[in-house]
Design an enzyme around this catalytic site. Structure first.
Site, PDB file in Angstrom:
ATOM      1  CG  ASP A  10      28.034 -42.128  34.751  1.00 54.62           C
ATOM      2  OD1 ASP A  10      28.319 -43.308  34.455  1.00 54.62           O
ATOM      3  OD2 ASP A  10      28.890 -41.258  34.967  1.00 54.62           O
ATOM      4  CB  ILE A  11      26.136 -47.623  34.192  1.00 56.45           C
ATOM      5  CG1 ILE A  11      25.693 -48.974  34.768  1.00 56.45           C
ATOM      6  CG2 ILE A  11      27.544 -47.714  33.603  1.00 56.45           C
ATOM      7  CD1 ILE A  11      25.504 -50.055  33.714  1.00 56.45           C
ATOM      8  CG  ASN A  24      37.529 -53.630  23.346  1.00 57.57           C
ATOM      9  OD1 ASN A  24      38.355 -54.414  23.811  1.00 57.57           O
ATOM     10  ND2 ASN A  24      37.664 -52.320  23.440  1.00 57.57           N
ATOM     11  N   GLY A  32      33.240 -44.968  25.096  1.00 54.20           N
ATOM     12  CA  GLY A  32      31.877 -45.157  25.573  1.00 54.20           C
ATOM     13  C   GLY A  32      31.812 -45.569  27.032  1.00 54.20           C
ATOM     14  CB  VAL A  33      29.405 -47.735  28.816  1.00 53.09           C
ATOM     15  CG1 VAL A  33      29.532 -49.105  28.186  1.00 53.09           C
ATOM     16  CG2 VAL A  33      28.973 -47.836  30.262  1.00 53.09           C
ATOM     17  CG  ASP A  34      35.455 -50.806  27.818  1.00 52.65           C
ATOM     18  OD1 ASP A  34      35.692 -51.100  28.995  1.00 52.65           O
ATOM     19  OD2 ASP A  34      36.033 -51.337  26.848  1.00 52.65           O
ATOM     20  N   GLY A 119      26.082 -48.436  21.041  1.00 54.05           N
ATOM     21  CA  GLY A 119      26.920 -47.264  20.783  1.00 54.05           C
ATOM     22  C   GLY A 119      27.703 -47.483  19.500  1.00 54.05           C
ATOM     23  CE1 TYR A 121      32.635 -52.596  19.218  1.00 52.18           C
ATOM     24  CE2 TYR A 121      31.628 -54.438  20.380  1.00 52.18           C
ATOM     25  CZ  TYR A 121      32.755 -53.738  20.002  1.00 52.18           C
ATOM     26  OH  TYR A 121      34.001 -54.158  20.412  1.00 52.18           O
TER      27      TYR A 121
HETATM   28  P1  ADP Z   1      29.228 -50.722  22.327  1.00 58.41           P
HETATM   29  O1  ADP Z   1      30.648 -50.728  21.861  1.00 58.41           O
HETATM   30  O2  ADP Z   1      28.811 -52.056  22.937  1.00 58.41           O
HETATM   31  O3  ADP Z   1      28.271 -50.223  21.287  1.00 58.41           O
HETATM   32  P2  ADP Z   1      29.219 -48.145  23.761  1.00 58.41           P
HETATM   33  O4  ADP Z   1      29.916 -47.865  25.039  1.00 58.41           O
HETATM   34  O5  ADP Z   1      29.704 -47.443  22.544  1.00 58.41           O
HETATM   35  O6  ADP Z   1      29.232 -49.742  23.596  1.00 58.41           O
HETATM   36  O7  ADP Z   1      27.687 -47.810  23.935  1.00 58.41           O
HETATM   37  C1  ADP Z   1      26.768 -48.624  24.628  1.00 58.41           C
HETATM   38  C2  ADP Z   1      25.706 -47.749  25.257  1.00 58.41           C
HETATM   39  O8  ADP Z   1      26.206 -47.233  26.488  1.00 58.41           O
HETATM   40  C3  ADP Z   1      25.277 -46.530  24.424  1.00 58.41           C
HETATM   41  O9  ADP Z   1      23.849 -46.456  24.433  1.00 58.41           O
HETATM   42  C4  ADP Z   1      25.882 -45.358  25.186  1.00 58.41           C
HETATM   43  O10 ADP Z   1      25.097 -44.181  25.059  1.00 58.41           O
HETATM   44  C5  ADP Z   1      25.849 -45.875  26.615  1.00 58.41           C
HETATM   45  N1  ADP Z   1      26.754 -45.236  27.577  1.00 58.41           N
HETATM   46  C6  ADP Z   1      27.921 -44.571  27.350  1.00 58.41           C
HETATM   47  N2  ADP Z   1      28.448 -44.144  28.514  1.00 58.41           N
HETATM   48  C7  ADP Z   1      27.607 -44.562  29.508  1.00 58.41           C
HETATM   49  C8  ADP Z   1      27.586 -44.423  30.933  1.00 58.41           C
HETATM   50  N3  ADP Z   1      28.551 -43.780  31.585  1.00 58.41           N
HETATM   51  N4  ADP Z   1      26.538 -44.970  31.621  1.00 58.41           N
HETATM   52  C9  ADP Z   1      25.570 -45.648  30.972  1.00 58.41           C
HETATM   53  N5  ADP Z   1      25.525 -45.816  29.638  1.00 58.41           N
HETATM   54  C10 ADP Z   1      26.536 -45.270  28.917  1.00 58.41           C
END
Ligand code: ADP
Length: 170
Positions: A10-11, A24, A32-34, A119, A121
């Site tokens: 987890d980043i 976005n 997602g990560v955002d 993710g 996108y």
């Molecule tokens: P995008 O809209 O740019 O596709 P997403 O957040 O949907 O972004 O996904 C981008 C990547 O981040 C995916 O591979 C997803 O599995 C990953 N991801 C989601 N949550 C976390 C997190 N907490 N830490 C690291 N990577 C994450």
């Protein structure tokens, strides 16, 4: 020298100088990560992002990390994948380059990237991993962070990033 490595986790937990957010274009949060970054950074992040007026695809903006262990958040907006012929590779490469430019301008020594656009996108992960590795390798050296961590959130992405790193981003 810059050390580039792959890490599964987890980043938002990383006490790095900066972590990158796959945001976005509104910069006002999402899934997602955002979503994870906004939850972990606390409400001051949204207040700060509101002042930025959004961010076009391929560009990047920097904010403090607020409640995160990371000092800075570099928000970049990845391309939505259509068919790969709408400028997606160039835009994704620009995300990495512009994030690295902001990192350098802020003397960031440790930087972590999520798999931007992989993710919701819909960017094909193997193609995205090759771009991530290629741009980071091009940047490695003077003024670049000492450590660049490419963060996978699942085992499959970790394997693809390791493969891309072994191939040198080709
Ligand atoms: P995008 O809209 O740019 O596709 P997403 O957040 O949907 O972004 O996904 C981008 C990547 O981040 C995916 O591979 C997803 O599995 C990953 N991801 C989601 N949550 C976390 C997190 N907490 N830490 C690291 N990577 C994450």
């Amino acid at each position: 020298m810059t050390h580039i490595e792959v890490w599964l986790g987890d980043i938002t937990t990383l006490g790095y100088d900066a972590i990158v957010n796959a945001a976005n274009s509104s910069l006002l949060g999402g899934g997602g990560v955002d979503g994870a970054i906004h939850r972990a950074a606390g409400p001051r992040l949204l207040d700060c992002c509101r002042t930025l007026g959004g961010c076009p695809t391929g560009e990047a903006r920097i904010t403090p990390g607020f409640d995160l262990p990371a000092r800075w958040i570099i928000h970049t907006v990845g391309p939505v994948w259509h068919d790969g012929a709408q400028g997606e590779p160039e835009q994704l490469a620009a995300c990495y380059r512009n994030s690295l430019t902001l990192a350098r301008a802020n003397a960031v020594r440790s930087l972590a990237f999520p798999a931007i656009s992989c993710g919701v996108y819909g960017y094909p992960p193997a193609l995205a991993c090759a771009i991530a590795v290629r741009v980071c390798r091009e940047w490695a050296g003077a003024g670049a962070p000492e450590v660049i961590r490419l963060v996978a959130f699942d085992q499959q992405m970790a394997a693809l990033l390791e493969e891309a790193l072994a191939r040198g981003g080709r």
